[in-house]
Write a protein that holds these residues in place. Structure first.
Motif, short mmCIF file in Angstrom:
data_model
loop_
_atom_site.label_atom_id
_atom_site.label_comp_id
_atom_site.label_asym_id
_atom_site.label_seq_id
_atom_site.Cartn_x
_atom_site.Cartn_y
_atom_site.Cartn_z
N PRO B 251 19.65 139.39 53.57
CA PRO B 251 18.20 139.80 53.57
C PRO B 251 17.35 138.95 52.77
CG PRO B 251 19.65 141.66 53.00
CD PRO B 251 20.72 140.66 53.35
N PHE B 252 16.32 138.54 53.44
CA PHE B 252 15.55 137.38 52.85
C PHE B 252 15.11 137.63 51.14
CE2 PHE B 252 11.53 135.62 51.54
CZ PHE B 252 12.11 133.99 52.15
N THR B 253 15.23 136.89 50.39
CA THR B 253 14.88 136.97 49.20
C THR B 253 14.37 135.42 48.96
OG1 THR B 253 16.86 136.57 48.03
CG2 THR B 253 16.01 138.90 48.15
N HIS B 254 13.28 135.30 48.00
CA HIS B 254 12.93 133.75 47.64
C HIS B 254 14.07 133.11 46.77
CE1 HIS B 254 8.75 135.11 48.85
NE2 HIS B 254 8.72 133.86 49.05
N ILE B 255 14.85 134.01 46.02
CA ILE B 255 15.93 133.32 45.11
C ILE B 255 17.11 132.58 46.14
CG2 ILE B 255 17.87 133.79 43.48
CD1 ILE B 255 15.54 134.46 41.99
N ALA B 256 17.47 133.63 47.29
CA ALA B 256 18.47 133.04 48.34
C ALA B 256 18.02 131.90 48.87
CB ALA B 256 18.66 134.34 49.14
N ALA B 257 16.81 131.93 49.37
CA ALA B 257 15.90 130.83 50.02
C ALA B 257 16.01 129.48 49.26
CB ALA B 257 14.74 131.10 50.63
#
Ligand code: SF4
Ligand code: SF4
Lengths: 257, 295
Positions: B251-257
């Motif tokens: 699921p999208f998070t800015h940290i993961a991106a």
């Protein structure tokens, strides 16, 4: 222009005789001597008197050991400089036009004031014939002594490349390889001259004459009527199989002890 | 080949920068105003920063403009033209997005095509080298283009495209490695053809021309240990493709991106290091290198 000429009027180049080269490196030294003070930037050395010397050379001599299926290995000294290829990949990759092949004689040259020292031409040359000078930042390569061969200020005998002029073994020959009647072309056809890495498709102008087999001594000695080497063979026979004279007496005396 | 940091940085960063510009050019994402400004700033920093770093290895950078003259024959010269043309077109297109909030699609498509052309010309500088059989293949441009498009999609936030393209880039990278490992042997160039002494017997380099090193050895003869290379390949493929794809599937998070971008960049830098360090130049044969590989 870094487009290659359709054809060149002549193909000046070298024929290198691997049979005669003795690996003395005189051509390396005379090349460096002439070219460091003539065409273009000098050929610099780094740390020349220190522990890790290196420098720019336009001609280097390798040595290879060749082991035939039978008999003794053969040592072959192998001088290598620019082969002034007909399909020179070093020329077409050059982004500035500094590298070019001359229409009149086929010599491949670098115009050093245009060279940005990107090194791409050295990447494209399969033979390691181009070296980027570490002090000047421009590409250096064999010019076939373009400043000697047409130089009217030199005595005629000196109007050949410095390496050819200096070789004490006569292993290097200079001439026009587009003329089938020239000395160099005749050498190539008589001795079966070859191209290095023909599969790279560079069509080198310089040719190499393969060495002749060298370890014939045993066979020739066995057939004393053939081959020049046998003139001396009978004199090289041992004079006596058993010791004679003082040594013979000593031998016998020691035997009896 | 000597893995020169300036060239590794140049090919990695400018590839990513032009990749991002490509996606901006085709309007994915369709940004305007300050958001567009941020995207374009990142893209230009990468693309131009990479190009500037490529001039660091020149002997005479002050003459670099001369490199624009030989586009008829030289891929390096063509690369210069393509890079300048795409940067100019994309600047005009970007100015429209940022300052007048309007998208000029034709300009964007032309710019996007030029960006791909730039990456292609870069790859052709390497792919054209017959002297380096590992690079002399259609896989080299495919490798460069897929990484540029995949990394660009990642930076542009095109999740679905990024996942597929990063997977494709990984597969092409592995294909390039596998083909590359056989390339020198398959090329037919070995010490026997280099010296033409093979008809007499088995050739072995006995003595180099000089006891010390030289330009040729420093620039072209770099040998990576096989075990070492394998580890680096695993690291490269994991960081460049596998990990970013996994992170994008979450699921999208800015940290993961952000982690996906950093991981991808580190992976591309490793892969590029290997691209240069593993490349066998045939001149090494004269010095007795690659003897184990060439038959
Ligand atoms: S030997 Fe090398 S430098 Fe000389 S013309 Fe051929 S490719 Fe060019
Ligand atoms: S190093 Fe000089 S001669 Fe060689 S390709 Fe670059 S600009 Fe041309």
């Amino acid at each position: 222009m870094t487009a290659l000429p359709e054809r060149t009027d002549r193909k000046l180049g070298l024929v290198i005789d691997l049979d005669t080269c003795v690996g003395c490196h005189a051509c390396v030294i005379s090349c460096k001597g002439w070219n460091t003070e003539n065409y273009g930037a000098p050929l610099s050395d780094q740390d020349p008197y220190g522990g890790a010397p290196s420098g720019t050379f336009l001609n280097r001599v390798h040595s290879y050991e060749v082991q035939p299926p039978e008999g003794a290995a053969q040592l072959v000294h192998f001088p290598k400089s620019c082969l002034h290829c007909e399909d020179a990949p070093c020329v077409t990759v050059c982004p500035t036009g500094a590298s070019y092949k001359r229409v009149e004689d086929g010599i491949v040259l670098v115009n050093e004031s245009d060279c940005i020292g990107c090194g791409l031409c050295a990447w494209a040359c399969p033979y390691g014939a181009r070296e980027l000078d570490a002090a000047e930042g421009v590409m250096k390569k064999c010019t076939l002594c373009v400043d000697r061969i047409y130089n009217e200020n030199l005595p005629e005998v000196d109007r050949t490349p410095a390496c050819v002029r200096t070789c004490p073994a006569g292993a290097r020959h200079f001439g026009d390889l587009s003329d089938p009647a020239s000395d160099v072309s005749r050498l190539v056809s008589e001795r079966g001259g070859v191209d290095l890495m023909p599969e790279q498709g560079t069509k080198p102008v310089n040719k190499y004459l393969p060495p002749r087999p060298r370890d014939r001594l045993a066979r020739d000695a066995a057939e004393p009527t053939t081959g020049e080497i046998d003139v001396l063979a009978p004199f090289l026979e041992p004079v006596a199989e058993t010791p004679q004279g003082f040594i013979g007496w000593l031998d016998r005396a020691l035997e009896k002890l | 080949m000597h893995p020169a940091p300036s060239v590794i940085v140049f090919t990695s960063f400018s590839g990513l920068g032009f990749g991002l510009l490509f996606w901006l050019g085709i309007g994915l994402p369709a940004v305007t105003g300050w958001t567009a400004f941020a995207f374009f700033t990142i893209a230009y920093l990468f693309a131009v920063g990479g190009l500037v770093s490529s001039t660091f290895h020149l002997g005479h950078p002050e003459r670099a403009l001369k490199a624009f003259t030989q586009w008829r024959t030289s891929w390096l010269s063509r690369e210069g033209w393509a890079a300048v043309a795409s940067l100019i077109v994309m600047a005009a297109y970007g100015a429209g997005l940022v300052f007048v909030q309007s998208r000029w699609p034709v300009l964007g498509y032309v710019g996007a095509a030029l960006c791909l052309l730039t990456v292609f010309t870069t790859s052709m500088i390497y792919a054209q080298m017959k002297t380096i059989p590992r690079w002399n293949s259609v896989l080299t441009p495919l490798n460069y283009l897929s990484i540029s498009l995949g990394g660009g999609a990642l930076l542009a936030g095109q999740i679905t495209w990024a996942i597929w393209l990063l997977l494709a880039a990984g597969v092409l990278q592995i294909a390039a490695w596998l083909r590359g490992d056989r390339a020198l042997t398959d090329s037919g160039t070995d010490l026997a053809s280099a010296t033409r002494l093979g008809t007499i017997g088995k050739v072995r380099a006995f003595e180099p021309p000089h006891t010390g090193t030289n330009y040729l050895l420093k620039e072209f003869v770099h040998v990576v240990g096989r075990k070492h290379a394998l580890k680096l390949r695993v690291i490269a493929i994991t960081l460049m493709s596998a990990l970013p794809v996994l992170l994008l599937l979450l699921p999208f998070t800015h940290i993961a991106a952000a982690a996906a971008v950093v991981s991808h960049l580190a992976g591309v830098l490793t892969a590029r290091w290997l691209f240069f360090a593993e490349a066998e130049h045939v001149v090494g044969l004269y010095y007795g290198a690659h003897a184990g590989k060439a038959a």
